[in-house]
Enzyme design. Structure first.
Site, PDB file in Angstrom:
ATOM      1  N   GLU A   1     -50.885  84.112 -73.964  1.00 23.70           N
ATOM      2  CA  GLU A   1     -51.259  82.799 -73.424  1.00 23.70           C
ATOM      3  C   GLU A   1     -50.843  81.638 -74.326  1.00 23.70           C
ATOM      4  OE1 GLU A   1     -53.287  85.402 -73.527  1.00 23.70           O
ATOM      5  OE2 GLU A   1     -54.163  85.716 -71.530  1.00 23.70           O
TER       6      GLU A   1
ATOM      7  N   PHE B   1     -69.149  89.649 -69.869  1.00 31.00           N
ATOM      8  CA  PHE B   1     -67.833  90.159 -70.256  1.00 31.00           C
ATOM      9  C   PHE B   1     -66.777  89.059 -70.112  1.00 31.00           C
ATOM     10  CE2 PHE B   1     -63.796  92.278 -69.023  1.00 31.00           C
ATOM     11  CZ  PHE B   1     -63.515  92.839 -70.258  1.00 31.00           C
ATOM     12  N   GLN B   2     -65.994  88.864 -71.142  1.00 28.25           N
ATOM     13  CA  GLN B   2     -64.954  87.841 -71.204  1.00 28.25           C
ATOM     14  C   GLN B   2     -65.485  86.429 -70.935  1.00 28.25           C
ATOM     15  OE1 GLN B   2     -61.466  89.245 -68.957  1.00 28.25           O
ATOM     16  NE2 GLN B   2     -60.774  90.263 -70.833  1.00 28.25           N
TER      17      GLN B   2
ATOM     18  N   LYS C   1     -65.679  81.891 -61.542  1.00 30.01           N
ATOM     19  CA  LYS C   1     -65.085  82.805 -60.564  1.00 30.01           C
ATOM     20  C   LYS C   1     -65.725  82.692 -59.180  1.00 30.01           C
ATOM     21  CE  LYS C   1     -63.727  87.420 -59.443  1.00 30.01           C
ATOM     22  NZ  LYS C   1     -62.793  88.456 -59.829  1.00 30.01           N
TER      23      LYS C   1
ATOM     24  N   MET D   1     -40.480  77.038 -96.496  1.00 30.10           N
ATOM     25  CA  MET D   1     -41.185  75.822 -96.901  1.00 30.10           C
ATOM     26  C   MET D   1     -42.321  76.154 -97.864  1.00 30.10           C
ATOM     27  SD  MET D   1     -40.831  72.647 -96.693  1.00 30.10           S
ATOM     28  CE  MET D   1     -40.218  71.740 -95.281  1.00 30.10           C
TER      29      MET D   1
END
Lengths: 165, 574
Positions: free
Chosen positions: B53, B115-116, B165, B482
């Site tokens: 993502e 969950f999640q 949802k 760097m």
């Protein structure tokens, strides 16, 4: 320097957390913060007491104003204004002497006793922060403070000036 | 008769289509399956499936930077949403318009540690312009319209929308209504500069003997580069760009004196330090520009034009602040200058340019190509030559980023795509993919290094799936360049964890993802092989260039010094 900011904002879930988050994120100081919906339920009004020099205050005002939910912000301390804070304090009042003394101090400060227990008095007092501090100190010399709660200050400009849509 | 009813998921897709969204970048998961189902059943909005993502956010970001449109991301709740955080912060720091649609567990489960479940609005609060929770299905289209409006107007930025949802599923249906002409009582970005401030600014310009224009990313965002060029020519002033502002004026324009700041040109930093008037346009006096703020340009009066009042007088006090959209304010300044028949004082300008040209002669930015080991700067020069300065250059973060900024003069705005504010390694490849999607016919380069490329290398798979033949040029110095440079200069040469001693074979790696891999190890083959890489049009080419690992980026500001206290090479001060 102590400043009092009044903020008018959308009464949306999360809008308070954006203000509080902004202050911690940018390391601005919050001395007290009060919030409640206004007579128009779609709006909330927040009063924030903070400290900072002119440069910091300018950033605070701009950053708060930048939040999408915020409609207006004003620094009440720029002009003459009325500032009040509510104190509820519970003190030990076990015998006649201490009851009399607590009552006398309360009267002098124009507070009122709002509840009485077997051994305690609960007193309500409004005023500016200085007056509340003086009251608490005076009581502490006379009796034992069981608990106290302060609302944080709220403020409004004097005269015609107003914070509204 | 009742109107047609839609699920929240259908509303999301219909709203995106109504807002002319062509691509969304995302990854499916439990809470957004209804949106994926709705996407499957239409053709207006195309979904690009990434492999992580974070890459979706950078891809949307690259797309937005190159096109000026809003980049749109779709992620599931919990880990999907938290994986977006780095990309949201990247977009926030560089003021990029982005809308992130995040799933959320059903309303009835919110707060239960389901969950999640993650409070993504809470997690992202400090790094978004605004965010929304949806509570009623019919609100969804207008919330999306508002999110687009907020993301793309004023100072742009990312907006997060959390979609539980249960609002997306067929259990809650509603009528679809969208108001694309958004008005909000609490949000009205100012547009025009205050006319008194414009007059003050012009007065200061008349009085200035040593004027410099300091232009930042705001010029790119406001599509104001033509007006900027016109203004610079009218003023006949030297102009410097910030890292975010490169391409705001052509890198080959006669008045252009290079990038300023930490790795800016000597002449840009010297010109700033000696100016009596700085006209700051859409720049924010970032610490990578100013160096020590206490020593910053002591003799200069500052006019600061910006759409965001918080940027003005935040680090450096502005004498004449002007709040407004840059394109509008530049036109106002030009009009006022024309109305007062402005002509620069020839003698004063000539004296000023003489000083500036002296600094130009010290050293713009330079390196010495000795031996057979390829200097990284040389690769950028070759890349510039082959693409005739017309490529989109999408950079990761590190030495290669600075070399690209220094050695590829950008002719146009939006050609240079880099994570300037947050400095996000792993940004380059997905950003390049977003750009390639928008401009399939153009050369799109991802300039990167062996460190950065490995932070989102899984997207090589996405490139194959959607045929995104970007050219990846990796300046491989077998170390975190760097970091190593700072360790050499500041930490006594102790290379703590800056080596990459177990690098993969990038050629084979590219090939295993179905692309063309190429390695360049000798100076004499550099141009030919790079040329070959650019002639392969329909396949992604990964060019692994082995460069001198000891090379440092110069010039470099000396820590805690003034803006023009610089090293121009090892041990040599400007």
């Amino acid at each position: 320097m102590r400043r009092i900011l009044a903020v008018l904002l959308e009464n949306e879930p999360g809008s308070l957390s954006r203000i509080v988050g902004l202050f911690s994120q940018r390391a601005f100081n919050i001395e007290s913060l009060t919030v409640a919906p206004t007579e128009d339920q779609s709006l909330s009004r927040i009063t924030i007491a903070t400290r900072g020099d002119d440069k910091v205050l300018e950033q605070i005002v701009k950053q708060v104003n930048k939040l999408i939910d915020v409609i207006k912000i004003t620094d009440l301390t720029e002009r003459s204004h009325v500032e009040r804070e509510l104190l509820l304090i519970k003190v030990l009042a076990m015998n006649d002497k201490s009851r009399t003394e607590v009552k006398r101090i309360t009267d002098i400060f124009r507070g009122s006793i709002v509840d009485i227990g077997k051994q305690v008095y609960t007193i309500e007092l409004t005023g500016d922060a200085e007056k509340l501090n003086a009251f608490v100190n005076t009581l502490a010399n006379e009796t034992e403070i069981i608990e106290s709660v302060r609302s944080g200050c709220v403020g409004i400009a004097r005269g015609e000036k107003a914070l509204r849509l | 008769m009742t109107k047609k009813q839609f699920t929240g998921a259908q509303m999301v897709v219909k709203a995106l289509a109504a807002l002319d969204v062509k691509y969304i970048f995302g990854y499916p998961g439990g809470t957004v399956l209804d949106i994926y189902d709705a996407l499957f059943q239409q053709t207006e909005v195309e979904h690009i499936l990434v492999r992580h993502e974070q890459a979706a956010t950078h891809m949307a970001d690259g797309f937005a930077r190159a096109t000026g449109e809003v980049g749109v991301v779709l992620a599931t709740s919990g880990p999907g949403a938290t994986n977006c955080i780095t990309g949201i912060a990247t977009a926030y720091m560089d003021s990029i318009p982005m809308v992130v649609l995040s799933g959320q567990v059903p309303s009835t489960l919110i707060g239960d540690d389901a969950f999640q479940e993650t409070d993504i609005v809470g997690c992202s609060r400090p790094i978004v312009k605004h965010s929304f929770n949806c509570r009623v299905v019919e609100e969804i289209p207008n919330i999306i319209a508002k999110a687009f409006y907020i993301a793309s107007t004023g100072r742009p930025g990312p907006v997060v929308i959390e979609l539980p949802k249960d609002l997306l599923m067929p259990t809650s249906m509603g009528e679809f209504h969208i108001e694309t002409d958004v008005k909000m009582r609490s949000y009205n970005p100012s547009i025009k500069g205050h006319h008194k401030q414009i007059k003050k600014a012009v007065k200061a310009i008349y009085e200035a003997k040593k004027l410099v224009v300091y232009a930042g990313g705001g010029i790119i965002i406001a599509n104001a580069s033509e007006l900027l060029t016109e203004l610079v020519e009218k003023l006949d002033a030297p102009i410097t760009n910030t890292l975010m502002g490169l391409g705001g004026i052509s890198g080959t324009h006669k008045n252009y004196i290079g990038m300023l700041g930490m790795h800016g040109s000597v002449e840009a930093n010297k010109t700033m330090a000696n100016a009596d008037l700085i006209l700051a346009l859409g720049a924010r006096f970032d610490d990578r520009v100013t160096n020590n703020v206490k020593k910053f340009c002591p003799d200069a009066k500052i006019i600061h034009v910006d759409i965001d009042p918080t940027s003005i007088s935040k680090t450096i006090n502005a004498h004449i602040p002007v709040v407004g959209l840059l394109d509008v304010v530049l036109q106002q300044l030009l009009d006022e200058l024309t109305a007062t028949d402005f002509k620069p004082n020839k003698e004063e300008r000539a004296n000023w340019w003489q000083e500036v040209n002296q600094w130009r002669e010290i050293n713009r930015v330079s390196y010495v190509q000795e031996g057979d080991q390829i200097k990284p700067q040389r690769v950028i020069e070759a890349m510039y030559k082959i693409t005739q300065g017309e490529a989109y250059v999408c950079s990761d973060v590190g030495q290669h980023q600075m070399f690209a900024a220094q050695y590829y003069p950008f002719a146009k705005p939006r050609q240079w795509i880099n994570s300037g504010g947050l400095g996000t390694m792993g940004f380059g490849l997905p950003a390049a993919m977003g750009v390639k999607l928008a401009f399939p016919e153009s050369h799109v380069i991802c300039i990167t290094g062996d460190g950065s490329i490995q932070m989102n290398i899984q997207e090589l798979s996405t490139c194959l799936q959607y045929n995104l033949p970007v050219v990846i040029i990796s300046l491989n110095n077998r170390s975190l360049g760097m970091v190593r440079q700072w360790q050499d200069m500041v930490y006594g040469g102790r290379h703590s964890s800056s080596y990459m001693e177990s690098l993969p074979d990038f050629v084979k790696l590219a090939e295993s993802y179905g692309h063309v891999g190429m390695q360049i190890n000798h100076l004499d083959e550099l141009e030919d092989k790079l040329n070959e890489a650019f002639t392969i049009k329909n396949r992604l080419v990964f060019v692994d260039v082995l460069v001198d690992e000891k090379e440092h980026v110069y010039p470099m500001q000396i820590r805690l010094g003034a803006i023009d206290d610089m090293w121009i090479k090892k041990g040599v001060k400007a």
